[in-house]
Design a protein around this motif. Structure first.
Motif, short mmCIF file in Angstrom:
data_model
loop_
_atom_site.label_atom_id
_atom_site.label_comp_id
_atom_site.label_asym_id
_atom_site.label_seq_id
_atom_site.Cartn_x
_atom_site.Cartn_y
_atom_site.Cartn_z
N VAL A 268 0.87 -1.36 0.06
CA VAL A 268 0.19 0.02 0.10
C VAL A 268 1.03 1.37 0.15
O VAL A 268 2.13 1.01 0.03
N LEU A 269 0.32 2.57 0.04
CA LEU A 269 1.03 3.64 -0.11
C LEU A 269 1.04 4.28 1.39
O LEU A 269 0.03 4.48 1.87
N CYS B 27 -0.93 -11.00 -7.68
CA CYS B 27 0.26 -10.16 -7.33
C CYS B 27 -0.25 -8.84 -7.93
O CYS B 27 0.48 -7.70 -7.41
N ILE B 28 -1.19 -8.60 -8.64
CA ILE B 28 -1.59 -7.26 -9.39
C ILE B 28 -1.84 -6.13 -8.27
O ILE B 28 -1.09 -5.01 -8.65
N PRO B 29 -2.41 -6.22 -7.22
CA PRO B 29 -2.66 -5.15 -6.43
C PRO B 29 -1.25 -4.48 -5.91
O PRO B 29 -1.03 -3.20 -6.06
N GLY B 30 -0.39 -5.32 -5.68
CA GLY B 30 1.04 -4.84 -5.28
C GLY B 30 1.89 -4.35 -6.34
O GLY B 30 2.46 -3.30 -6.18
N MET B 31 1.77 -4.80 -7.53
CA MET B 31 2.32 -4.29 -8.52
C MET B 31 1.63 -2.77 -8.98
O MET B 31 2.45 -1.81 -8.87
N ILE B 32 0.31 -2.67 -8.85
CA ILE B 32 -0.15 -1.55 -9.28
C ILE B 32 0.09 -0.28 -8.09
O ILE B 32 0.58 0.77 -8.53
N MET B 33 0.09 -0.88 -6.88
CA MET B 33 0.56 0.20 -5.82
C MET B 33 2.08 0.76 -5.97
O MET B 33 2.44 1.79 -5.78
N THR B 34 2.93 -0.44 -6.37
CA THR B 34 4.26 -0.11 -6.42
C THR B 34 4.27 0.98 -7.47
O THR B 34 5.00 1.89 -7.47
N ALA B 35 3.97 0.62 -8.67
CA ALA B 35 3.75 1.46 -9.98
C ALA B 35 3.27 2.73 -9.46
O ALA B 35 3.73 4.00 -10.13
N GLU B 36 2.11 3.03 -8.91
CA GLU B 36 1.61 4.12 -8.53
C GLU B 36 2.73 5.15 -7.66
O GLU B 36 2.72 6.38 -8.09
N ALA B 37 3.51 4.69 -6.91
CA ALA B 37 4.23 5.30 -6.17
C ALA B 37 5.38 5.69 -7.20
O ALA B 37 5.79 6.93 -7.04
N LEU B 38 5.74 5.05 -8.10
CA LEU B 38 6.94 5.47 -9.28
C LEU B 38 6.31 6.50 -9.90
O LEU B 38 7.03 7.52 -10.12
N ALA C 163 6.70 10.95 -13.58
CA ALA C 163 5.67 10.70 -14.53
C ALA C 163 5.78 9.83 -15.72
O ALA C 163 5.20 8.94 -16.22
N THR C 164 7.07 10.05 -16.46
CA THR C 164 7.29 9.24 -17.41
C THR C 164 8.73 8.53 -17.30
O THR C 164 9.65 8.95 -17.96
N PRO C 165 8.60 7.36 -16.54
CA PRO C 165 9.63 6.63 -16.38
C PRO C 165 10.16 5.85 -17.65
O PRO C 165 9.16 5.70 -18.57
N SER C 166 11.35 5.43 -17.80
CA SER C 166 11.83 4.44 -18.97
C SER C 166 11.35 3.19 -18.70
O SER C 166 11.06 2.86 -17.47
N GLU C 167 11.43 2.20 -19.33
CA GLU C 167 10.99 0.85 -19.10
C GLU C 167 11.99 0.28 -18.33
O GLU C 167 11.61 -0.72 -17.30
N ALA C 168 13.34 0.74 -18.16
CA ALA C 168 14.27 0.12 -17.35
C ALA C 168 14.01 0.57 -15.76
O ALA C 168 14.01 -0.18 -14.89
N GLU C 169 13.55 1.81 -15.85
CA GLU C 169 13.06 2.39 -14.41
C GLU C 169 11.64 1.47 -13.78
O GLU C 169 11.85 1.44 -12.72
N VAL C 170 10.98 1.32 -14.78
CA VAL C 170 9.72 0.53 -14.13
C VAL C 170 10.13 -1.01 -13.82
O VAL C 170 9.66 -1.49 -12.87
N ARG C 171 11.06 -1.60 -14.86
CA ARG C 171 11.38 -2.76 -14.17
C ARG C 171 12.43 -3.01 -12.96
O ARG C 171 11.90 -3.79 -12.08
N THR C 172 13.09 -1.94 -12.76
CA THR C 172 13.59 -1.80 -11.63
C THR C 172 12.76 -1.45 -10.24
O THR C 172 12.85 -2.21 -9.26
N ALA C 173 11.78 -0.68 -10.43
CA ALA C 173 10.88 -0.29 -9.46
C ALA C 173 10.02 -1.58 -9.08
O ALA C 173 9.46 -1.71 -7.99
N LEU C 174 9.59 -2.53 -10.06
CA LEU C 174 8.87 -3.60 -9.88
C LEU C 174 9.73 -4.72 -9.51
O LEU C 174 9.08 -5.78 -9.20
N ASP C 175 10.90 -4.57 -9.47
CA ASP C 175 11.71 -5.86 -9.36
C ASP C 175 11.42 -6.62 -8.08
O ASP C 175 11.68 -7.90 -8.16
N ALA C 176 11.49 -6.10 -7.05
CA ALA C 176 11.11 -6.83 -5.64
C ALA C 176 9.62 -7.29 -5.40
O ALA C 176 9.17 -7.74 -4.41
N ASN C 177 8.77 -6.90 -6.65
CA ASN C 177 7.40 -7.61 -6.41
C ASN C 177 7.30 -8.71 -7.36
O ASN C 177 7.74 -8.85 -8.68
N LEU C 178 7.01 -9.80 -6.71
CA LEU C 178 7.17 -11.37 -7.28
C LEU C 178 5.84 -11.56 -7.94
O LEU C 178 4.77 -11.18 -7.53
#
Ligand code: FES
Ligand code: FES
Length: 156
Positions: A49-50, A103-114, A119-134
């Motif tokens: 959550v946030l 896993c999707i709720p946790g993915m969405i909330m982590t992405a929301e924080a990012l 506002a416009t992350p690169s794909e690499a930044e998205v992957r890094t942000a979500l890396d610890a969400n399984l």
């Protein structure tokens, strides 16, 4: 002990043990079932959550320690009173990002924080942000596509 939590913009009077994790309070006391129990030890991210806009693993943080924080759950991303889904929620549906979707709720909330931070992350930044969400279903590529799709939309 009794304390007040701010969740999704509403104040709630909670009566729980001092060490009760936020996840249990959200699900069992407030009926907010968006955050899921996965590992229970802060490793999978499905309970994310946030807290003041930052991702928080709600399975390992006592609810009583979060007094004064602005907490946001998956339900809190839905615009009230219209019930409109957020751009991330819509993008996840459009990309059919979830297989079992646990896993999707946790993915969405982590992405929301990012996206709140950048506002416009690169794909690499998205992957890094979500890396610890399984994601046990291996849906990571579709999940990343969904976040990129949401980021390409105008911020709400
Ligand atoms: S259930 Fe909280 S990190 Fe896995
Ligand atoms: S879609 Fe099944 S765990 Fe991610």
């Amino acid at each position: 002990m009794a304390f007040t939590l701010s969740v999704n913009g509403d104040n709630h009077l909670i009566d729980a043990e001092e060490d009760t994790p936020l996840l249990y309070v959200l699900r069992d006391e407030l009926g907010l079932n968006g955050a899921k129990y996965g590992c229970g030890v802060g490793q999978c991210g499905t309970c994310t959550v946030l807290s003041n806009g930052a991702p928080l693993r709600s399975c390992i943080v006592p609810a009583a320690s979060l007094v004064g924080q602005q907490l946001t759950t998956l339900e809190g991303l839905v615009r009230r009173p219209e019930g409109t889904l957020s751009r991330l929620q819509r993008a996840f549906l459009t990309e059919q990002a979830g297989q079992c979707a646990y896993c999707i709720p946790g993915m969405i909330m982590t992405a929301e924080a990012l996206l709140r931070e950048k506002a416009t992350p690169s794909e690499a930044e998205v992957r890094t942000a979500l890396d610890a969400n399984l994601c046990r279903c291996g849906s990571h590529n579709r999940i990343v596509r969904a976040v990129m799709r949401a980021a390409a939309e105008k911020p709400e």
